[in-house]
Enzyme design. Structure first.
Site, PDB file in Angstrom:
ATOM      1  N   PHE A  63      26.180  32.113  36.864  1.00 30.25           N
ATOM      2  CA  PHE A  63      26.103  33.519  36.734  1.00 30.25           C
ATOM      3  C   PHE A  63      27.367  33.783  35.508  1.00 30.25           C
ATOM      4  O   PHE A  63      28.582  33.843  36.099  1.00 30.25           O
ATOM      5  CB  PHE A  63      26.032  34.411  37.821  1.00 30.25           C
ATOM      6  CG  PHE A  63      26.146  35.874  37.684  1.00 30.25           C
ATOM      7  CD1 PHE A  63      24.686  36.251  37.424  1.00 30.25           C
ATOM      8  CD2 PHE A  63      26.984  36.733  37.558  1.00 30.25           C
ATOM      9  CE1 PHE A  63      24.266  37.652  37.452  1.00 30.25           C
ATOM     10  CE2 PHE A  63      26.630  38.090  37.278  1.00 30.25           C
ATOM     11  CZ  PHE A  63      25.508  38.489  37.524  1.00 30.25           C
ATOM     12  N   GLY A  64      27.094  34.184  34.318  1.00 33.36           N
ATOM     13  CA  GLY A  64      28.238  34.355  33.479  1.00 33.36           C
ATOM     14  C   GLY A  64      28.240  35.914  33.033  1.00 33.36           C
ATOM     15  O   GLY A  64      27.638  35.995  32.059  1.00 33.36           O
ATOM     16  N   LEU A  65      29.340  36.284  33.661  1.00 33.08           N
ATOM     17  CA  LEU A  65      29.735  37.796  33.434  1.00 33.08           C
ATOM     18  C   LEU A  65      31.117  37.778  33.073  1.00 33.08           C
ATOM     19  O   LEU A  65      31.480  38.345  32.023  1.00 33.08           O
ATOM     20  CB  LEU A  65      29.512  38.810  34.788  1.00 33.08           C
ATOM     21  CG  LEU A  65      29.856  40.049  34.469  1.00 33.08           C
ATOM     22  CD1 LEU A  65      28.966  40.821  33.444  1.00 33.08           C
ATOM     23  CD2 LEU A  65      29.727  40.739  35.860  1.00 33.08           C
ATOM     24  N   THR A  66      32.026  37.120  33.857  1.00 28.25           N
ATOM     25  CA  THR A  66      33.445  37.450  33.734  1.00 28.25           C
ATOM     26  C   THR A  66      34.023  36.664  32.387  1.00 28.25           C
ATOM     27  O   THR A  66      33.275  35.659  32.350  1.00 28.25           O
ATOM     28  CB  THR A  66      34.310  36.828  34.875  1.00 28.25           C
ATOM     29  OG1 THR A  66      34.136  37.685  36.163  1.00 28.25           O
ATOM     30  CG2 THR A  66      35.736  36.623  34.763  1.00 28.25           C
TER      31      THR A  66
ATOM     32  N   ARG B 177      49.275  22.475  73.007  1.00 28.89           N
ATOM     33  CA  ARG B 177      50.799  22.539  72.311  1.00 28.89           C
ATOM     34  C   ARG B 177      51.535  22.957  73.486  1.00 28.89           C
ATOM     35  O   ARG B 177      51.659  24.319  73.697  1.00 28.89           O
ATOM     36  CB  ARG B 177      50.888  23.079  70.944  1.00 28.89           C
ATOM     37  CG  ARG B 177      52.141  23.048  70.588  1.00 28.89           C
ATOM     38  CD  ARG B 177      52.879  21.947  70.231  1.00 28.89           C
ATOM     39  NE  ARG B 177      54.016  22.102  69.384  1.00 28.89           N
ATOM     40  CZ  ARG B 177      54.624  21.038  68.909  1.00 28.89           C
ATOM     41  NH1 ARG B 177      54.465  19.917  69.015  1.00 28.89           N
ATOM     42  NH2 ARG B 177      55.743  21.397  68.018  1.00 28.89           N
TER      43      ARG B 177
ATOM     44  N   GLU C  22      34.550  38.609  42.930  1.00 27.16           N
ATOM     45  CA  GLU C  22      33.343  39.635  43.224  1.00 27.16           C
ATOM     46  C   GLU C  22      33.919  41.073  43.401  1.00 27.16           C
ATOM     47  O   GLU C  22      33.547  41.740  44.246  1.00 27.16           O
ATOM     48  CB  GLU C  22      32.476  39.122  44.492  1.00 27.16           C
ATOM     49  CG  GLU C  22      32.071  37.851  44.231  1.00 27.16           C
ATOM     50  CD  GLU C  22      30.999  37.628  43.451  1.00 27.16           C
ATOM     51  OE1 GLU C  22      30.614  38.611  42.749  1.00 27.16           O
ATOM     52  OE2 GLU C  22      30.552  36.222  43.380  1.00 27.16           O
TER      53      GLU C  22
END
Length: 385
Positions: A130-133, A269, A364
């Site tokens: 998904f290419g937005l930025t 521990r 996001e």
């Protein structure tokens, strides 16, 4: 192992939702979890898993038709929780595939686009991104510089996108570009001339995930490449809301693993002659983490029910993404202190989760942007414009 579900949130789920969660958790425990530290250290993503994720129905699982599972939103959220309990990179792959690339096609694509790509993507036979930025435009996508010019035979796409999950693996990219008529979406197959990707290396977070730059050099597309029902920034932003919903649940998966790891470690521990779980300061840390986790889980299920009822608002998604991610990151950091020096090794998952959550905090929508979304909701004044 003692349950950290102090409020019995599991009782709020349906039998089907619990079955889906158990199935995903069992698959990941057997097939994935033992290998994640090696993948993280090597900085590789296990592509051989993709068809298995498809066979399990996890890819686009909340979508209907075209080979998708058609589950409800809460079931999808629970699957994201279990995926991120193993590694944020794995949940990121599923989120980008189903909630960004597939959702964009399913919601805004033509019947031809849906029929061609969605069955392949649901089966894990094709990967989407998904290419937005962009390199200079992250939080403000309205300033994007990638352009699509109309020609007599179609479109010419020019520009670049950055920090794209699955980019180097993708068979198809859903790309958003500026046109004379505003922002539009385009379906760009891998083999399109002028389209190339460059993977980003040297990451200290989300190492078991492929992150890439997308480059478009006079990339010629047919008219049919445009998503016909997508107009303006509202379209890609609606896709981001789908992905953010998965993060609301997913971040809690990382938190649960860190909390459970710290609890088991503290019980075994020994210092000063007894398990460190018997000291008051350690118990305070464990209780604070458990209370924060349980409140986040209640929030996630509530938002899931709103989404299933068709009532979920973008501001409510921002609420969930903002708080559950920062809660998860705080739990991861606190859990590390209980493990001491052991907490910085890959023998234990807590610092790996903390490193991954640093990216989840940013992508996001950063915590600052989601804060301002809620600020505008409260005041009516948009501080980020």
């Amino acid at each position: 192992m003692v349950s950290v579900d102090l409020l019995d949130v599991a009782s709020l789920l349906t039998d089907e939702e619990r079955d889906i969660q158990r199935t995903v958790r069992s698959f990941l425990a057997d097939r994935v979890a033992p290998h994640v530290p090696g993948w993280y250290e090597a900085g590789t993503f296990p592509t051989e898993l993709v068809p298995e994720l498809g066979k399990l129905g996890l890819l686009g699982m909340h979508l209907t038709g075209y080979g998708c599972a058609g589950t409800n939103a809460t079931s999808y959220g629970l699957a994201c929780l279990e995926l991120e309990a193993v590694d944020s990179g794995l949940r990121s792959f599923v989120s980008v595939q189903g909630s960004l690339a597939m959702f964009a096609l399913w919601r805004y694509g033509s019947e031809e686009q849906k029929s061609r790509w969605l069955p392949l993507m649901a089966a894990g036979e094709a990967v989407g991104c998904f290419g937005l930025t962009e390199p200079d435009h992250g939080s403000d996508p309205s300033g994007m510089r990638t352009v699509a010019r109309r020609t007599s035979s179609g479109w010419v796409l020019s520009g670049s996108k950055m920090w794209i999950t699955n980019g180097g693996l993708a068979s198809v990219a859903i790309v958003w570009a500026r046109t004379e008529d505003g922002v539009r979406g385009f379906v760009v197959p891998r083999e399109t001339p002028g389209f190339s990707t460059r993977d980003i290396h040297g990451k200290l977070s989300l190492r078991a995930s492929v992150t890439s730059e997308l480059v478009f050099e006079d990339c010629e597309l047919p008219l049919s490449a445009q998503l016909p029902s997508a107009s303006g920034l509202r379209a890609p932003l609606s896709c981001l809301s789908e992905a953010r919903f998965g993060i609301i649940f997913g971040a809690l998966g990382a938190a649960r693993t860190c909390l459970e790891t710290a609890l088991e470690y503290a019980k075994t521990r020994e210092q000063f002659g007894k398990p460190i779980a018997g000291f008051q300061l350690t118990q305070q840390k464990l209780v604070d983490m458990a209370v924060a986790y349980n409140k986040g889980l209640l929030l996630a299920v509530h938002l899931g029910r709103l989404k299933d009822a068709g009532k979920l608002q973008p501001e409510q998604v921002s609420f969930g993404k903002l708080d559950n991610v920062r809660v998860a990151l705080a739990i991861a950091r606190e859990a590390r202190t209980i493990l001491g020096a052991n907490g910085v090794t890959l023998e234990y998952p807590v610092l790996r989760h903390a490193n991954n959550l640093e990216s989840v905090l940013t992508y996001e929508g950063t915590s600052e942007i989601h804060t301002l979304v809620l600020g505008e909701k409260l005041t009516g004044l948009p501080a980020y414009r």
